[in-house]
Design a protein around this motif. Structure first.
Motif, short mmCIF file in Angstrom:
data_model
loop_
_atom_site.label_atom_id
_atom_site.label_comp_id
_atom_site.label_asym_id
_atom_site.label_seq_id
_atom_site.Cartn_x
_atom_site.Cartn_y
_atom_site.Cartn_z
N ASP A 128 64.97 -39.45 54.08
CA ASP A 128 64.01 -39.01 53.08
C ASP A 128 62.77 -38.45 53.76
O ASP A 128 62.33 -38.96 54.79
CB ASP A 128 63.62 -40.21 52.20
N ASP A 129 62.22 -37.38 53.21
CA ASP A 129 61.08 -36.74 53.84
C ASP A 129 59.79 -37.54 53.72
O ASP A 129 58.77 -37.19 54.31
CB ASP A 129 60.88 -35.33 53.27
N GLY A 130 59.78 -38.59 52.93
CA GLY A 130 58.61 -39.46 52.85
C GLY A 130 57.58 -39.05 51.81
O GLY A 130 56.58 -39.75 51.64
N PHE A 131 57.78 -37.94 51.11
CA PHE A 131 56.82 -37.49 50.10
C PHE A 131 57.10 -38.20 48.77
O PHE A 131 58.25 -38.41 48.40
CB PHE A 131 56.90 -35.98 49.89
N THR A 132 56.04 -38.53 48.07
CA THR A 132 56.17 -39.09 46.73
C THR A 132 56.55 -37.98 45.76
O THR A 132 56.36 -36.79 46.05
CB THR A 132 54.86 -39.75 46.29
N PRO A 133 57.08 -38.33 44.57
CA PRO A 133 57.39 -37.29 43.58
C PRO A 133 56.19 -36.42 43.23
O PRO A 133 56.32 -35.21 43.03
CB PRO A 133 57.87 -38.10 42.37
N GLU A 134 55.00 -37.04 43.15
CA GLU A 134 53.79 -36.26 42.84
C GLU A 134 53.48 -35.27 43.96
O GLU A 134 53.09 -34.12 43.70
CB GLU A 134 52.60 -37.20 42.63
N GLU A 135 53.64 -35.73 45.21
CA GLU A 135 53.37 -34.83 46.34
C GLU A 135 54.38 -33.68 46.39
O GLU A 135 54.02 -32.54 46.68
CB GLU A 135 53.41 -35.62 47.64
N LYS A 136 55.64 -33.98 46.10
CA LYS A 136 56.64 -32.92 46.07
C LYS A 136 56.35 -31.90 44.98
O LYS A 136 56.51 -30.70 45.19
CB LYS A 136 58.03 -33.54 45.85
N ALA A 137 55.90 -32.41 43.80
CA ALA A 137 55.55 -31.49 42.71
C ALA A 137 54.37 -30.60 43.12
O ALA A 137 54.34 -29.40 42.82
CB ALA A 137 55.22 -32.28 41.45
N GLY A 138 53.40 -31.20 43.83
CA GLY A 138 52.25 -30.42 44.30
C GLY A 138 52.65 -29.36 45.30
O GLY A 138 52.14 -28.23 45.28
N LEU A 139 53.59 -29.70 46.20
CA LEU A 139 54.06 -28.73 47.18
C LEU A 139 54.80 -27.58 46.51
O LEU A 139 54.67 -26.43 46.93
CB LEU A 139 54.98 -29.43 48.19
N LYS A 140 55.56 -27.89 45.46
CA LYS A 140 56.26 -26.83 44.74
C LYS A 140 55.27 -25.89 44.06
O LYS A 140 55.46 -24.67 44.05
CB LYS A 140 57.20 -27.44 43.71
N LYS A 141 54.20 -26.47 43.48
CA LYS A 141 53.18 -25.62 42.85
C LYS A 141 52.49 -24.74 43.88
O LYS A 141 52.21 -23.56 43.63
CB LYS A 141 52.16 -26.50 42.13
N ALA A 142 52.20 -25.33 45.04
CA ALA A 142 51.55 -24.56 46.09
C ALA A 142 52.45 -23.42 46.57
O ALA A 142 51.99 -22.30 46.82
CB ALA A 142 51.18 -25.47 47.27
N ALA A 143 53.75 -23.70 46.68
CA ALA A 143 54.69 -22.66 47.10
C ALA A 143 54.78 -21.55 46.06
O ALA A 143 54.85 -20.36 46.39
CB ALA A 143 56.07 -23.27 47.35
#
Length: 234
Positions: free
Chosen positions: A119-134
């Motif tokens: 697992d990459d270690g990111f929380t679901p909220e962090e993953k959602a934030g990364l998707k928005k940033a992308a």
């Protein structure tokens, strides 16, 4: 080669010993006849053809053949086992290094598999934030330039006289709202490094020594099924 270097380092070999690992085995060496005899008898797994006459092998390659033959020792005749023992004694140090390389390669592959499944270690909220940033990065582009300008005139007596030194910066940002519309903002910054406007210096534009920022927002797009181009705000 990285694994080979690590193996040599871990075993703590002296420089001469380390070099011998990749050293060529002389073509007249007895090892060729010994390994070819085992290969010809079908006692070396993975080696169907004998070493061609005149082919020069490294100690690494020879150690790999001997290591492979060791796994089939139970099927050998007493004479073949004696030949294998002589080869093992001659290449014992190289075989140990080869075994270590294989273990290092296996450990590296294990780590690679773990990294692919871990697992990459990111929380679901962090993953959602990364998707928005992308997604934002795909829609937003920023470009521009900076310029240092020196205005001067050539004096009649020779040389040149500086009229003004200026800094100019331009930044253009573009945001793709949807398939048809884009939002833009152009920023201009200008600053004079001169002490002030001097009429005697014959400045062509009296406001060249002004300092300030100008921002021009505007939108562009198309209406009526992309048949009518629109630009507003600038």
């Amino acid at each position: 080669m990285a694994a080979i270097g690590a193996a040599l380092s871990v075993w703590g070999t002296a420089p001469a010993e380390a070099a011998s690992f990749l050293e060529e085995v002389p073509v007249s060496d007895w090892s060729y006849q010994a390994v070819n005899g085992l290969i010809d008898a079908g006692k070396v797994p993975g080696y169907a053809a004998k070493i061609p006459e005149g082919r020069v092998m490294s100690r690494l390659e020879m150690a790999a053949i001997v290591e492979s033959a060791e796994g089939n020792q139970a099927a050998m005749t007493p004479t073949e086992q004696q030949e294998l023992t002589k080869l093992k004694n001659a290449y014992d140090y190289d075989i140990k290094k080869l075994e270590l390389i294989n273990r290092l390669d296996g450990a590296a592959e294990h780590l690679n598999q773990q990294s692919r499944t871990h697992d990459d270690g990111f929380t679901p909220e962090e993953k959602a934030g990364l998707k928005k940033a992308a997604a934002l990065a795909d829609k937003l582009s920023i470009s521009g330039y900076g310029r240092l300008r020196n205005d001067h005139r050539i004096k009649e007596t020779g040389g040149r006289q500086t009229i003004a030194n200026k800094v100019q910066v331009f930044v253009a940002s573009n945001y793709q709202v949807n398939e048809d519309w884009q939002a833009h903002a152009d920023l201009y910054y200008r600053s004079s490094l001169s002490s002030g406007f001097d009429e005697s210096r014959r400045t062509l534009w009296p406001d060249d020594n002004h300092t300030g920022i100008i921002v021009d927002p505007y939108i562009t797009g198309r209406l009526l099924h992309n048949s009518l181009g629109i630009k507003a705000g600038k």
